[in-house]
Each structure stands twice: as C-alpha cells, then as structure tokens.
Design a protein around this motif. Structure first.
Motif, PDB file in Angstrom:
ATOM      1  N   ALA A 554      42.001  42.653  39.720  1.00 53.19           N
ATOM      2  CA  ALA A 554      41.355  43.212  40.910  1.00 53.19           C
ATOM      3  C   ALA A 554      41.126  42.123  41.959  1.00 53.19           C
ATOM      4  CB  ALA A 554      40.037  43.878  40.530  1.00 53.19           C
ATOM      5  N   GLN A 555      40.757  40.917  41.499  1.00 53.28           N
ATOM      6  CA  GLN A 555      40.551  39.811  42.433  1.00 53.28           C
ATOM      7  C   GLN A 555      41.866  39.420  43.116  1.00 53.28           C
ATOM      8  OE1 GLN A 555      38.824  36.662  40.106  1.00 53.28           O
ATOM      9  NE2 GLN A 555      36.868  37.723  39.816  1.00 53.28           N
ATOM     10  N   ILE A 556      42.953  39.410  42.330  1.00 59.07           N
ATOM     11  CA  ILE A 556      44.259  39.049  42.900  1.00 59.07           C
ATOM     12  C   ILE A 556      44.675  40.055  43.957  1.00 59.07           C
ATOM     13  CG2 ILE A 556      46.725  38.836  42.382  1.00 59.07           C
ATOM     14  CD1 ILE A 556      45.913  37.722  39.644  1.00 59.07           C
ATOM     15  N   LEU A 557      44.621  41.336  43.616  1.00 58.90           N
ATOM     16  CA  LEU A 557      45.037  42.369  44.561  1.00 58.90           C
ATOM     17  C   LEU A 557      44.124  42.428  45.774  1.00 58.90           C
ATOM     18  CD1 LEU A 557      46.030  45.193  42.067  1.00 58.90           C
ATOM     19  CD2 LEU A 557      47.528  43.638  43.304  1.00 58.90           C
ATOM     20  N   GLY A 558      42.826  42.201  45.532  1.00 59.95           N
ATOM     21  CA  GLY A 558      41.905  42.153  46.660  1.00 59.95           C
ATOM     22  C   GLY A 558      42.212  40.970  47.561  1.00 59.95           C
ATOM     23  N   GLY A 559      42.563  39.824  46.940  1.00 57.40           N
ATOM     24  CA  GLY A 559      42.919  38.645  47.725  1.00 57.40           C
ATOM     25  C   GLY A 559      44.175  38.868  48.548  1.00 57.40           C
TER      26      GLY A 559
END
Length: 639
Positions: A554-559
């Motif tokens: 989720a952090q990667i896609l949000g980034g």
C-alpha cells in the motif's frame, strides 16, 4: 521433463564434403586477407619442406658420399651444408609461425563474430520464439555449435599448404625418377578411398554427438536453474541420475566417433610409410642397376616421409567436416529464424504518460512439440538438433480484447489464473505482437515506432524477479549513466531504501547469483526500483509486489500516486483487494477477454465473476470462522 522426438536415425549425408566446403568458404570470404597470409605461410613451409629434400639429396651427393670415399671433406663444403640447412630451418620456421598465427586468428575471429551474431539474434527474436527453445539449447548454439562450425579452420591452411606440397613433391619425384614416383602415387587412391569410407561412417555419429552435447547443456541448465525446487523436494538423486543418463549418452557417442578416428588416423599414418617402403625396395633395385643415384633415392624417400604430415592435415580437415556441418546448420537455424520484431520510423513525442489502447487483440501460443514417440535420448528435439516446428494446434490465450489506458491513471487488471493477464502485459509493452488486432501507443500502431522508442519509455516489472550477480547499483542502473541520487530516489519510492542502506557496502554490495542473499520481497522492490529509476511513461506491474506484505504494498502504490512521474500511465496486475481499491479503474479479464471494466465498487455490484474472485479470501475467512464456531458449539454441547 522429457518430450517426444522422432525415432528416425540421421541419414548418411553423401554431400557432407560439399556442404563442409561451403561452410569453409563462408569463413574465407569473411577473412580473405587473414586466410591468404595463413595459406602463404603454409605454402612457404610446404615448399621449403620439399626443397629440403633436394638440399638433403645434394648434401648427400656432394658432401657425405665424397667424405666416405676420400676419408675427408673441406671446410667450405661443411659450411655450405650447414648454411643451407640453417636457411631451410629459418624459412620453415617463418612459414610455420605465419600459418599457425593467422589460422588461429581466423578461427577465433569467426567464432567471436558468430557468437555475437547469435547473441544479437536472440535479442531480436520475439519472446514467443524463446518460449519454444530451452535456455540450454541456446547456450549450446552460442558456444559448442559455433566452436564446432569453425573447428576445421585451424588445420585448413595447413591442408591447403599440404596440397601445394603434394603438387611440388609429385613434380620433383617425376623429374627425379618417374618409375619411383609412379610407385609412390599408388598411395593416393588408397587415401581417397579411406577418406570416403571415413566420412560416410562418421557423419551420423558426429551429428548425434553434437546434438547430445546440446542436450547435456539443457539438462544441466535446467537442474541448476531449479536448484531450489530440487533441494526442497529432496530430488538430488533423481536429477543426478537424469544428468548421468544424458552425460553417458554423450560419452558413448563421443567414444564411437573416437573409435572411428582411432582407426582412421593410424591408416593415414601407415599408407605414406608403406609408400616409403615400396620406394626403398624398388629404389634399391634401380640403384643396383645404376638407373638412379644414391642422392636421388634419398631425395625421393625423404619426400615420401614428408607426405605423412600433409596427408594427416587433409585428414584432420576432412575428419572435422561432419561436426562442422552439423554445428553450422544449428547456428544457421538461429540466424535464419523468422519472427524478428518489425519496426517503423515513428518517434514518441511529449513527456507525459502514454495513452495505450488495444483493439480486437488476439493471441495464442503454439504447441512446443508435436508429440511424436520418444527415443532413448528423452529430448524434445530431432537428432539434427532442431526443435519440432509447431503444427496447427495452438492454445488461445486472448481473444477480441479491447482496452484503454489513460495517462496519469492507475488501472488494475484483475482476473483468475490463466485468464491471460501476463500475456496482455507483454503485448502492451511490445515484447510480442498480437496475431490479430492492434496495440496503439499515442494513437500510433506500436509496430510503427523506431527501435528503442517504446522500450526507452516503458517498464515492465514481471512476476518473476531476476537479480544479477552484481552490486545493488548495477542491478538498478544496468549500466546506464544514472547518478546515485536518482538511484536512492527510486529505492525510496520502492520502499527499499532502508534495507539497502543496511547492507554491508550499501549500493556496492554484491547480491550473489539471482540475489540469493535477499528475501523475495526485497528482490521485488529492487526490480521495482530498477523500473522507476528510468522514469517510465508506461509502468506495468505484473503482480510485482506479491512477495511484499500488504502494508508495504500500500505504501509503494501510494508513493507512486504522490511521486512526480510526469503523469505516467500505470497498469497493475493485482489480486489483493486492498491493492485493487487503490486503482482509478479496474479491468476484469476472464477466459482471455475483457468481461467488464469500471471502478471496484461498480464491478462488485454488477459482475458476479469479479465479485467471487475478489471476495474469495473474505469468504474463505468467514467459512473458517463459521467452522471454528460450530466446532466450539459441538464441544460445549458434549460437555
């Protein structure tokens, strides 16, 4: 693991000599000056060898025999004899050095040129071609087949020089004594017959040995590549036995070729020596009749002793021709392979994300093998080393696919296993071309773009992550001129910065073969950073975060949403509901065609297949909870 092959034995090719000469002619045309120098050196060596017989005969007649008759000799005669022998030695050395140096140069140049050509062809051929050819065979084509094709080049100049020697020697013998020359010439028809018999017998054996060499390479590569599977399932003994069988087949084939050569080479040695004996026997009679002089007899006998090596050189070339022809055929099969990627001259403009669309796209995979009964080799190849070409049977993966990817938007591609999601991603980045329909990039057919235009603007992070045995930096830049600040920015975006910083040498840490020192999630994040560092205008993630925990994913896609990627177009092949919910649009693929598209909420409402797929984990969890509750109730009732 084995596939079917034909049971036909390789037919004896009566044209092997002609085909072998054509292969050698390819090398001569490619390196004419190098070959000319090598032949000139060989010819010099041959001519001096023949001349040395006259020198030896002259020294015998003018120095040695008078010394025996008179009991003494002169200093001038000795000095002249020594000077002549030294001159012969120097000239022979020059010819020998030139021949060996330039023959080796020609051989190694041709091997290097064709290894590069084969490797370049591998890169040009589409992914579908590589899927039909195992890596072991490709390694064999680029290595042992190329080596075999040009093996005769090393003795070839010597063989040409040997022909020169034979011609000069024949003329010298005829001039010296025609009778002894004719006696000696009986040897040459016998040598010709021996060579023909050898070619006919060794060609099938050499063909099979070359094919089995490729099979050993394939088995070894497959075993090493699947080392994790082999070890975790305890199949070391099975794989060892499989490799042993392949190695033993190759051993037996090479022994068979070796036995034939072992019978052929002594015959080549013996025939000239038999000629020498015949010349000496008849020569003694003619010497007794005063028909020839002692010097003439010594000269002719010495010439015949010289013929053993040139005859052997011809035998070396002829003996290597069958393997050379087989190797060249296998190399040519790669170089002549069809299906290379076509390109136009269109150029991508702008710097924002790409608008990618598919219209009526269809794609199918050809059956790799035709299913003929297997022979004892257990291979999927014919005995000439070529794979069976695919027939009419094909497996359709995609049919009539329509898709639109807009710049600056994240699209999730969702579907059950086998729906064709990965195949579609390879079509969108043009690793393969559709059989029907078109893929448009910014409104232009992808096939119309110039080489490098799409590959420089797109990045695909596949399911299987490949890490090179190199440093972190080189695994991300892949040799491109990218500074460390950009590398760290990509690592930060891929949520890999912290673990890379903790490595012993940070960016300079070597990761081992396939990144053996990293976890699956760490390898995936490095692969993602490798794609992001190039600021792609189209980023395709094919289940590229499956080994990463949901929070980090989720952090990667949000980034990716927050990063300045110039409004890049992003396509994510996703399975997790949390990942799907981050997408702007969801495309549901089932049985090779687009069933529905819209937002996650919309598809949940109107697509039963999509609903079952994305709620499967939740339903399974609810079922497990219900089962646990039922068991608890039953236990309480029993008490």
């Amino acid at each position: 693991m084995s596939q079917g092959v034909t049971t036909a034995k390789p037919a004896v090719d009566s044209r092997v000599f002609t085909e072998g000469m054509r292969v050698l002619w390819v090398a001569i045309r490619a390196e004419p000056w190098v070959f000319a120098v090598a032949v000139a050196g060989a010819s010099l060596h041959a001519a001096v060898n023949v001349a040395s017989a006259s020198v030896l005969g002259g020294i015998t007649e003018r120095v040695i025999l008078p010394a025996f008759e008179q009991g003494r000799t002169t200093t001038a005669a000795l000095v002249a004899a020594v000077a002549l022998m030294m001159a012969v030695g120097v000239l022979k050395g020059l010819g020998l050095g030139a021949r060996r140096l330039y023959a080796g140069l020609m051989q190694y140049r041709m091997q290097a040129r064709h290894r590069r050509a084969v490797a370049r062809k591998y890169l040009e051929l589409p992914l579908s071609w590589h899927q039909r050819h195992p890596a072991g065979q490709l390694l064999s084509n680029a290595n042992s087949d190329v080596e075999a094709a040009w093996q005769p080049l090393a003795p070839l100049p010597m063989a040409v020089g040997s022909v020169v020697m034979l011609v000069i020697a024949a003329a010298a013998m005829l001039v010296t004594d025609p009778v002894l020359a004719v006696v000696g010439f009986v040897v040459f028809p016998a040598l010709g017959v021996a060579n023909v018999v050898f070619q006919r017998r060794v060609t099938p054996a050499a063909t099979r040995a070359q094919t089995l060499r490729s099979q050993v390479s394939e088995v070894a590569h497959e075993s090493f590549d699947g080392a994790l599977v082999v070890k975790t399932l305890g199949r070391e003994d099975t794989e060892t036995e499989r490799f042993t069988r392949a190695a033993h087949r190759l051993r037996d084939a090479q022994i068979r070729v070796g036995r034939m050569r072992a019978a052929f080479d002594p015959l080549l040695e013996a025939l000239p020596n038999l000629g020498v004996l015949a010349v000496l026997l008849i020569g003694v009679v003619r010497l007794a009749d005063s028909a020839i002089s002692t010097g003439d007899l010594v000269q002719i006998a010495y010439l015949f002793t010289l013929l053993a090596l040139p005859v052997r050189a011809l035998g070396w070339v002829l003996g290597d021709l069958p393997r050379s022809v087989v190797g060249w055929k296998r190399v040519s099969a790669v170089l002549d392979a069809k299906g290379g990627t076509d390109h136009g001259e269109a150029v991508l403009t702008g710097e924002d994300g790409l608008r990618v669309s598919a219209h009526g796209v269809a794609f199918s995979y050809a059956d790799a093998y035709t299913g003929e009964p297997a022979d004892d080799s257990g291979s999927g190849r014919d005995l000439d080393g070529s794979h069976h070409e695919e027939g009419g049977a094909r497996t359709t993966v995609l049919r009539d696919v329509d898709l639109e990817l807009a710049p600056g938007r994240v699209t999730a591609l969702v579907g059950p296993t086998g729906a064709g999601k990965s195949t579609l991603t390879t079509l969108l980045v043009r690793l393969v071309d559709p059989e029907e329909g078109t893929v448009l990039v910014n409104g232009v057919d992808a096939r119309e773009y110039a080489p490098g235009e799409l590959s420089n603007a797109t990045a695909l992070v596949p399911q299987g992550t490949f890490i090179f045995d190199d440093s972190v930096r080189d695994n991300i830049t892949l040799g491109a001129d990218i500074d460390d600040d950009a590398v760290w920015a990509a690592l930060r975006l891929a949520r890999a910065e912290s673990f890379v910083a903790a490595l012993p040498e940070s960016l300079d840490t070597r990761l081992g073969e396939r990144g053996a020192s990293l976890s699956g999630g760490q390898r995936q994040r490095l692969a993602l950073a490798r794609a992001l560092v190039r600021s792609p205008r189209l980023l395709v993630l094919d289940d590229a975060t499956s080994a990463v925990d949901p929070q980090v994913e989720a952090q990667i896609l949000g980034g990716l949403r927050e990063a300045d990627l110039e409004g890049a177009t992003v396509l994510v092949v996703a399975y997790r509901r949390a990942t799907i919910e981050l997408a702007d649009e969801v495309v549901y693929l089932e049985q090779g065609t687009v069933r529905d598209r819209g937002t996650h909420a919309e598809l949940l409402e109107r697509s039963p297949g999509y609903h079952r797929l994305v709620t499967a984990y939740e339903q399974a969890a609810e079922q497990r909870a219900a089962d646990t509750a039922a068991r608890t109730t039953d236990q309480e009732a029993i008490r």
